[in-house]
Design an enzyme around this catalytic site. Structure first.
Site, PDB file in Angstrom:
ATOM      1  N   PRO A  78      11.001 -28.654   6.057  1.00 20.06           N
ATOM      2  CA  PRO A  78      10.327 -29.392   4.975  1.00 20.06           C
ATOM      3  C   PRO A  78       8.879 -29.766   5.259  1.00 20.06           C
ATOM      4  O   PRO A  78       8.218 -30.310   4.386  1.00 20.06           O
ATOM      5  CB  PRO A  78      11.192 -30.643   4.836  1.00 20.06           C
ATOM      6  CG  PRO A  78      11.710 -30.891   6.215  1.00 20.06           C
ATOM      7  CD  PRO A  78      11.958 -29.527   6.799  1.00 20.06           C
ATOM      8  N   LYS A 107       6.965 -30.221  11.282  1.00 19.26           N
ATOM      9  CA  LYS A 107       6.180 -29.580  12.335  1.00 19.26           C
ATOM     10  C   LYS A 107       4.817 -29.139  11.807  1.00 19.26           C
ATOM     11  O   LYS A 107       3.815 -29.178  12.525  1.00 19.26           O
ATOM     12  CB  LYS A 107       6.971 -28.422  12.934  1.00 19.26           C
ATOM     13  CG  LYS A 107       8.192 -28.886  13.723  1.00 19.26           C
ATOM     14  CD  LYS A 107       8.931 -27.724  14.364  1.00 19.26           C
ATOM     15  CE  LYS A 107      10.052 -28.224  15.294  1.00 19.26           C
ATOM     16  NZ  LYS A 107      11.137 -28.905  14.563  1.00 19.26           N
ATOM     17  N   ASP A 157      10.154 -21.816  14.239  1.00 16.79           N
ATOM     18  CA  ASP A 157      11.239 -22.797  14.336  1.00 16.79           C
ATOM     19  C   ASP A 157      12.375 -22.263  13.462  1.00 16.79           C
ATOM     20  O   ASP A 157      12.522 -22.644  12.313  1.00 16.79           O
ATOM     21  CB  ASP A 157      10.754 -24.164  13.866  1.00 16.79           C
ATOM     22  CG  ASP A 157      11.811 -25.246  14.029  1.00 16.79           C
ATOM     23  OD1 ASP A 157      12.438 -25.295  15.105  1.00 16.79           O
ATOM     24  OD2 ASP A 157      12.018 -26.026  13.089  1.00 16.79           O
ATOM     25  N   CYS A 159      17.325 -25.803  16.965  1.00 15.92           N
ATOM     26  CA  CYS A 159      18.011 -27.078  17.185  1.00 15.92           C
ATOM     27  C   CYS A 159      19.462 -26.807  17.589  1.00 15.92           C
ATOM     28  O   CYS A 159      20.385 -27.461  17.111  1.00 15.92           O
ATOM     29  CB  CYS A 159      17.926 -27.986  15.961  1.00 15.92           C
ATOM     30  SG  CYS A 159      18.538 -27.253  14.430  1.00 15.92           S
TER      31      CYS A 159
END
Length: 416
Positions: A123, A126, A192, A245
């Site tokens: 969203p 980062k 990511d 993650c």
């Protein structure tokens, strides 16, 4: 549906983490997730933020704070003004690695415009961290592309980056393979990537529900495809920051090793960073060992001599950016209507129109997109602020104001 106490998942996590880290992780599952924010260094309110009372600094972020409790952020006008971003403290570690990488890349860039890609950006946590770090290090001398392939999530990214207010951010919604056409364009790429989400089990029950060994395999394969698709866009001498993650070696160390061997690159060995656990190729943040959720991060260097390439955003136009820079406004007939994004930009020129400072209640009604009244303000466009931070524009008609706050960003809670 996976259950945390199922024998297969327990065995899987014990193998992925080792007994010591697994024990810490398991204890953390019985605790409330901490809440953290990262301040915007280019938007400082006129008074200290009350949410920071008693807050603890995030060790690896110069602007990160772990709060004592979770406030109702929706009812904080300066949140909507971009004074801070709500982000997990472990996710901020990627920003720390980015700042380390940035120093070495800047030495080779010799003052030219830096080009950075946040590939899977929604969203926007980062992205906003990278934007602040780049602006502090480079001033206006950077281009930051924030990309999100899923259009619905890209809309959220658009709003969050607009609220943050950095005009050097370009937002796209392209498939990673589209960037291969920009051969050698980016000095740094942050990937990511979507993952099996084990590090989010405490915070997001859906991650636990969707977990399976098969999903881990699917994620690992998809991540390799993403890395292969975007690799041509990384400049020689550039850095790829790869983060997830999850705790899975197949999605973390093994994939970075695969990228080094298959795509060509050198893995930067992880060093001692604030005592964070290291793996073969990166850093692993485990809930229970650190205050936040799970995160893994490693760096791959594309070797070779850097070469000068076209620097402008013109090269990005074939991607059909959703936003490139900040639009000041548009003409409607003979009238100029200022853009809400311009009001929130750190480059906004306050000489454009009068300014009206709002109390909290009126600010929340503006953010609710209600019609407010400014009896002491002149007619015409007015910039409304709270604690000296811009919230947006109204057109004051005297008896009432037309509210120019975007519908997509309006507060949906009832405001008393």
């Amino acid at each position: 549906m996976a259950e945390l106490d199922s024998a297969s998942l327990v065995s899987h996590l014990e193998q992925a983490l080792g007994p010591e880290a697994y024990a810490a992780f398991r204890r953390s599952m019985d605790e409330q997730p901490p809440v953290s924010v990262r301040l915007n260094p280019f938007k400082t309110p006129s008074a200290p933020l009350p949410i920071l009372n008693g807050a603890e600094k995030v060790p690896w972020s110069p602007y990160g704070y772990i709060l004592t409790s979770r406030p109702v952020f929706t009812l904080h006008p300066n949140y909507h003004a971009g004074a801070y971003y709500v982000q997990d403290s472990s996710a901020m570690f990627t920003g720390h690695i980015f700042r380390k990488v940035l120093k070495s890349v800047m030495e080779k860039a010799r003052g030219r415009t830096l080009r950075v890609l946040d590939l899977c950006a929604a969203p926007g946590g980062k992205t906003t961290d990278l934007a602040a770090s780049l602006r502090q290090a480079c001033g206006d001398g950077f281009i930051l592309v924030a990309n999100e392939v899923m259009r619905q999530r890209a809309s959220v990214l658009l709003d969050n980056t607009a609220v943050w207010g950095d005009p050097a951010v370009t937002v796209c919604s392209a498939d990673p393979k589209a960037f291969a056409r920009l051969e050698g364009y980016f000095d740094i790429i942050l990937a990511d990537v979507p993952c099996s989400g084990e590090g989010m089990f405490r915070k997001d029950p859906r991650a636990l529900e969707e977990w399976s060994p098969q999903n881990v395999e699917l994620c690992a394969a998809r991540q390799r495809r993403i890395l292969a698709d975007v690799w041509p866009a990384l400049a020689a001498g550039g850095r790829l920051i790869y983060s997830t993650c999850t705790f899975e070696r197949s999605e973390n160390d093994d994939n970075l090793k695969w990228a080094a061997q298959s795509l060509g690159g050198r893995i930067e060995a992880p060093g001692d960073e604030f005592g964070v656990r290291t793996t073969e190729c990166g850093h692993l943040l485990v809930p229970g060992e650190v205050p936040g959720e799970g995160q893994w991060c490693g760096v791959l260097v594309r070797e070779g001599e850097a070469r000068m390439l076209a620097e402008g955003t013109e090269a990005l136009q074939y991607l059909h950016p959703l936003r490139c820079g900040v639009e000041k406004g548009r003409m409607k007939g003979k009238d100029f209507i200022p853009s809400a994004d311009w009001a929130l930009s750190i480059d906004y020129d306050r000489s454009f129109c009068p300014v009206a400072e709002l109390d909290k209640r009126t600010a929340l009604h503006f953010l609710h997109k209600d019609s407010i009244v400014l009896p002491d303000a002149p007619k015409g466009y007015v910039l409304v602020t709270y604690r000296n931070l811009a919230l947006g524009f109204v057109k004051n008609l005297g008896t009432r104001c037309n509210n120019l706050h975007p519908q997509s960003r309006r507060i949906r809670m009832d405001i008393e």
